[in-house]
Scaffold this active site. Sequence first.
Site, PDB file in Angstrom:
ATOM      1  CG  HIS A 117      -0.197   0.142   2.522  1.00  0.00           C
ATOM      2  ND1 HIS A 117       0.492  -0.888   3.096  1.00  0.00           N
ATOM      3  CD2 HIS A 117      -0.046   1.209   3.367  1.00  0.00           C
ATOM      4  CE1 HIS A 117       1.039  -0.491   4.228  1.00  0.00           C
ATOM      5  NE2 HIS A 117       0.737   0.777   4.419  1.00  0.00           N
ATOM      6  CG  ASP A 175       1.864   4.854   4.810  1.00  0.00           C
ATOM      7  OD1 ASP A 175       1.290   3.756   4.971  1.00  0.00           O
ATOM      8  OD2 ASP A 175       3.047   5.063   5.152  1.00  0.00           O
ATOM      9  CG  HIS A 224       5.066   0.871   2.955  1.00  0.00           C
ATOM     10  ND1 HIS A 224       4.431   1.985   2.457  1.00  0.00           N
ATOM     11  CD2 HIS A 224       4.537   0.681   4.197  1.00  0.00           C
ATOM     12  CE1 HIS A 224       3.585   2.439   3.334  1.00  0.00           C
ATOM     13  NE2 HIS A 224       3.610   1.669   4.408  1.00  0.00           N
ATOM     14  NE  ARG A 264       2.164   5.620   9.682  1.00  0.00           N
ATOM     15  CZ  ARG A 264       1.228   5.262   8.805  1.00  0.00           C
ATOM     16  NH1 ARG A 264       1.404   4.174   8.067  1.00  0.00           N
ATOM     17  NH2 ARG A 264       0.128   5.957   8.660  1.00  0.00           N
TER      18      ARG A 264
HETATM   19  C1  SIN Z   1       3.175   0.999   7.716  1.00  0.00           C
HETATM   20  O1  SIN Z   1       2.489   0.488   6.847  1.00  0.00           O
HETATM   21  O2  SIN Z   1       3.291   2.215   7.812  1.00  0.00           O
HETATM   22  C2  SIN Z   1       3.935   0.125   8.702  1.00  0.00           C
HETATM   23  C3  SIN Z   1       5.168  -0.429   8.079  1.00  0.00           C
HETATM   24  C4  SIN Z   1       5.920  -1.317   9.032  1.00  0.00           C
HETATM   25  O3  SIN Z   1       5.542  -1.432  10.208  1.00  0.00           O
HETATM   26  O4  SIN Z   1       6.923  -1.891   8.630  1.00  0.00           O
END
Ligand code: SIN
Length: 282
Positions: free
Chosen positions: A101, A103, A258, A273
């Site tokens: 996806h 973000d 990612h 994050r």
């Molecule tokens: C996310 O999708 O922002 C999380 C990525 C992760 O935890 O590696």
Amino acid sequence: MSAGRRIRVEPSSGALGAEVSGVDLAKLDDAAFAEIRDAWLEHQVLFFRDQQLSPADQAAFAERFGELEAYPFLEPLDGHPYVIPIVKEKDTRMNFGGGWHSDMSYQERPVKATLLYAIEVPPRGGDTLFANMAAAYEALSDGMKELLDGLRAVFTAAKVHGAAGFYQNADHPMDKRKNAAREEARYLHPVVRTHPDTGRKALFLDLPHVERIEKMRVHESEPLMNFLAQHATQPQFTTRFTWKAGSLAVWDNRCVQHYALNDYPGERREMNRVTVAGDVPV
Ligand code: SIN
């Protein structure tokens, strides 16, 4: 390895990414940040090791990329409205972000950058995969590029966060911040977007956040969406990052997807994050 005046940049194995060394992100000057920003636009995702970042330090570094944007579906850390904890406990089965996806692509203005900082990681597993959406676009045939030109897709958070979404009834301790208006909103974005800083075109379509191609029924658009999703995440368009405590990654959601791997049952993983506001995709 290339060296700017302040930082060293080692491209990662794979289609995108670079590891940056020689810098303390908690004590960054403008010249070093200018080099980091250039490297970020070139490599699309940067990795830093051995950083000691408080939530305030992480938010301050993120703010150098632009205005911060709060995540709508998770409670932030106390006193840090832009920093969300992403925690998978030992006894939790589902993880956060465990599918390809981009973000917050479901917003009118999808976020530009995400900065993820590792606090606790499993002894093995919990890597994050990244895919280069510009390289994936460039590898398409001229005929497919012509077909995609001008197409728009309907983006929504409903498939994941909505009343009947993926995270409902899951053993996931997160996604508890309800926000019905944000869950059900829909926005049209181009399937191929042009990066506002580099001018490079990239595929912009992620299956968890896209309902259908505009003017098509769901079952009509699914084969094309599935093809694009599979095409874009082939191994030759990806790289993979193995976290250690103190690692930070910053990726460009305008040209990167990612995938957080969920391959560490019985182990704990804790990350912080921060996301940076973006533009309306064109
Ligand atoms: C996310 O999708 O922002 C999380 C990525 C992760 O935890 O590696």
